[in-house]
Design a protein around this motif. Structure first.
Motif, PDB file in Angstrom:
ATOM      1  N   THR A   1       0.812  -1.217   0.000  1.00 59.43           N
ATOM      2  CA  THR A   1       0.000   0.000   0.000  1.00 59.43           C
ATOM      3  C   THR A   1       0.847   1.269   0.000  1.00 59.43           C
ATOM      4  O   THR A   1       0.295   2.377  -0.094  1.00 59.43           O
ATOM      5  CB  THR A   1      -0.942   0.027   1.223  1.00 59.43           C
TER       6      THR A   1
ATOM      7  N   ARG B   1      -2.810  -2.638 -12.206  1.00 58.55           N
ATOM      8  CA  ARG B   1      -3.225  -4.030 -11.997  1.00 58.55           C
ATOM      9  C   ARG B   1      -2.158  -5.002 -12.503  1.00 58.55           C
ATOM     10  O   ARG B   1      -1.900  -6.036 -11.880  1.00 58.55           O
ATOM     11  CB  ARG B   1      -4.564  -4.295 -12.690  1.00 58.55           C
TER      12      ARG B   1
ATOM     13  N   HIS C   1       0.550  -5.178  -9.950  1.00 60.54           N
ATOM     14  CA  HIS C   1       0.156  -6.006  -8.805  1.00 60.54           C
ATOM     15  C   HIS C   1       0.300  -7.487  -9.127  1.00 60.54           C
ATOM     16  O   HIS C   1       0.764  -8.285  -8.295  1.00 60.54           O
ATOM     17  CB  HIS C   1      -1.285  -5.686  -8.402  1.00 60.54           C
TER      18      HIS C   1
ATOM     19  N   ALA D   1      -0.610  -2.603  -4.505  1.00 60.68           N
ATOM     20  CA  ALA D   1      -1.860  -3.126  -3.963  1.00 60.68           C
ATOM     21  C   ALA D   1      -2.944  -3.179  -5.036  1.00 60.68           C
ATOM     22  O   ALA D   1      -2.971  -2.349  -5.950  1.00 60.68           O
ATOM     23  CB  ALA D   1      -2.321  -2.257  -2.797  1.00 60.68           C
ATOM     24  N   TRP D   2      -3.862  -4.140  -4.865  1.00 58.39           N
ATOM     25  CA  TRP D   2      -5.034  -4.230  -5.741  1.00 58.39           C
ATOM     26  C   TRP D   2      -6.090  -5.053  -4.999  1.00 58.39           C
ATOM     27  O   TRP D   2      -5.758  -6.019  -4.304  1.00 58.39           O
ATOM     28  CB  TRP D   2      -4.681  -4.887  -7.074  1.00 58.39           C
ATOM     29  N   PRO D   3      -7.366  -4.689  -5.119  1.00 57.71           N
ATOM     30  CA  PRO D   3      -8.397  -5.429  -4.386  1.00 57.71           C
ATOM     31  C   PRO D   3      -8.732  -6.759  -5.048  1.00 57.71           C
ATOM     32  O   PRO D   3      -8.521  -6.945  -6.253  1.00 57.71           O
ATOM     33  CB  PRO D   3      -9.597  -4.473  -4.453  1.00 57.71           C
TER      34      PRO D   3
ATOM     35  N   TYR E   1      -6.867   4.406   4.149  1.00 63.49           N
ATOM     36  CA  TYR E   1      -6.019   3.774   3.145  1.00 63.49           C
ATOM     37  C   TYR E   1      -4.706   4.530   2.976  1.00 63.49           C
ATOM     38  O   TYR E   1      -3.669   3.935   2.651  1.00 63.49           O
ATOM     39  CB  TYR E   1      -6.748   3.663   1.806  1.00 63.49           C
TER      40      TYR E   1
ATOM     41  N   PHE F   1      -7.394   2.983  -9.359  1.00 65.40           N
ATOM     42  CA  PHE F   1      -8.103   1.718  -9.179  1.00 65.40           C
ATOM     43  C   PHE F   1      -9.292   1.506 -10.117  1.00 65.40           C
ATOM     44  O   PHE F   1      -9.825   0.393 -10.178  1.00 65.40           O
ATOM     45  CB  PHE F   1      -8.569   1.599  -7.722  1.00 65.40           C
TER      46      PHE F   1
ATOM     47  N   ILE G   1     -14.542  -0.895  -3.884  1.00 61.38           N
ATOM     48  CA  ILE G   1     -13.104  -1.105  -4.101  1.00 61.38           C
ATOM     49  C   ILE G   1     -12.318  -0.672  -2.872  1.00 61.38           C
ATOM     50  O   ILE G   1     -11.397  -1.360  -2.417  1.00 61.38           O
ATOM     51  CB  ILE G   1     -12.642  -0.335  -5.347  1.00 61.38           C
TER      52      ILE G   1
ATOM     53  N   LEU H   1     -10.034  -3.018  -0.384  1.00 64.35           N
ATOM     54  CA  LEU H   1      -8.619  -2.753  -0.118  1.00 64.35           C
ATOM     55  C   LEU H   1      -8.330  -2.730   1.381  1.00 64.35           C
ATOM     56  O   LEU H   1      -7.341  -3.309   1.848  1.00 64.35           O
ATOM     57  CB  LEU H   1      -8.212  -1.415  -0.743  1.00 64.35           C
TER      58      LEU H   1
ATOM     59  N   LYS I   1      -8.406  -6.338   2.653  1.00 64.12           N
ATOM     60  CA  LYS I   1      -7.298  -7.166   2.189  1.00 64.12           C
ATOM     61  C   LYS I   1      -5.991  -6.819   2.907  1.00 64.12           C
ATOM     62  O   LYS I   1      -5.223  -7.717   3.276  1.00 64.12           O
ATOM     63  CB  LYS I   1      -7.124  -7.007   0.690  1.00 64.12           C
ATOM     64  N   TYR I   2      -5.761  -5.536   3.097  1.00 61.14           N
ATOM     65  CA  TYR I   2      -4.479  -5.118   3.666  1.00 61.14           C
ATOM     66  C   TYR I   2      -4.584  -4.774   5.154  1.00 61.14           C
ATOM     67  O   TYR I   2      -3.686  -4.180   5.720  1.00 61.14           O
ATOM     68  CB  TYR I   2      -3.921  -3.941   2.845  1.00 61.14           C
TER      69      TYR I   2
END
Length: 290
Positions: free
Chosen positions: A165, A188, A191, A197-199, A228, A253, A275, A279, A282-283
């Motif tokens: 991130t 993307r 990533h 980072a990417w969701p 974020y 994103f 989105i 994120l 995920k992180y």
């Protein structure tokens, strides 16, 4: 006995004695003293926390002239077209990674300011946007150039332990001033190569179903953007700063959606929220106000 002995002889004798005590590989003569490297402390880490990606907004020659001038600098420049040497793309290094380059300017991310102090910058030779009668056209990033960016970024991230991130664009850390590297930059793809980072698609779909029924308030969206990393104030108002941050987030994103938009001021919607929440999940980023 001392006749013919000079200060140079004495200095050489002292150096030899020091070498005999500690071993020549550990000694470094400096101006006025000798640094002995025989002891190493294991408790340390890199000062670098962020990797910031830019485009040059111009051709190679003009960009290199600017970046080697007195007012701005960067650690690396990825040229276009690629310059090959020994079967690999050549990348210009203008500033040693241990030194502070002047590439980020007034900037902030995750509550830290003046990111020149803690970041490495990569400038990618790209002309950015051109305004035409048909609208704004963004210069593409050729695949071979992105391959070079991926190789360089992987190397930097591995050596400095940079969090996904914290791999950001200039527009992310300075959303009211900058728009680079723009919506054509393939975040993307990076990533997928282990950079940034990417969701997860499944998480985005789950949150999208939720937010289409019950969207977050604007204050909650601002809080999530701040969690974020974006520099934004939780005001509950769709002010200029919020527009700027939403633009940066969308370019990063939701690049295809951004390219289809007819106006620069991006509006908050359920997909942006989905989105963003994906994120955060995920992180493992949390915010007290959510």
């Amino acid at each position: 006995m001392m006749r013919g002995i000079t200060m140079r002889h004495i200095a050489l004798l002292i150096a030899a004695l020091l070498a005999g005590c500690s071993g020549p590989a550990t000694l470094e003569r400096r101006n006025g003293y000798v640094a002995d490297h025989q002891y190493t402390a294991p408790s340390h880490s890199s000062r670098v926390r962020y990797l910031v990606l830019h485009y040059t907004d111009g051709g190679e020659a003009r960009s290199l002239a600017t970046l080697t001038g007195p007012n701005v600098s960067v650690h690396y420049v990825v040229p276009l077209p690629a310059r090959w040497i020994h079967g690999q793309p050549r990348i210009y290094q203008l500033v040693d990674e241990s030194r502070r380059a002047w590439h980020a300017g007034v900037s902030a991310w995750k509550g830290r300011h003046n990111l020149n102090d803690t970041s490495i910058g990569i400038e990618i030779v790209n002309r950015g946007p051109t305004d035409t009668a048909q609208g704004r056209v963004w210069a593409p990033y050729p695949p071979h150039q992105i391959d070079a960016v991926i190789a360089l970024a992987r190397d930097i991230i591995a050596r400095h332990g940079i969090d996904p991130t914290n791999v950001v664009g200039h527009s992310d850390i300075a959303p009211s001033r900058k728009i680079d590297p723009g919506p054509r930059f393939p975040w993307r793809q990076l990533h997928a190569a282990g950079i940034g980072a990417w969701p997860d698609d499944a998480s985005v779909a789950r949150y999208l179903r939720r937010f289409r029924q019950n969207p977050p308030t604007l204050a909650e969206l601002q809080c999530a953007l701040a969690a974020y990393g974006y520099p934004i104030t939780i005001s509950g108002r769709l002010d200029d700063r919020t527009h700027d941050v939403l633009r940066a987030f969308t370019m990063h994103f939701r690049p295809d959606d951004y390219l289809r938009m007819t106006q620069d001021k991006v509006q908050p919607d359920a997909e942006t929220a989905a989105i963003l929440w994906a994120l955060l999940e995920k992180y493992r980023l949390s915010a007290a106000c959510l």
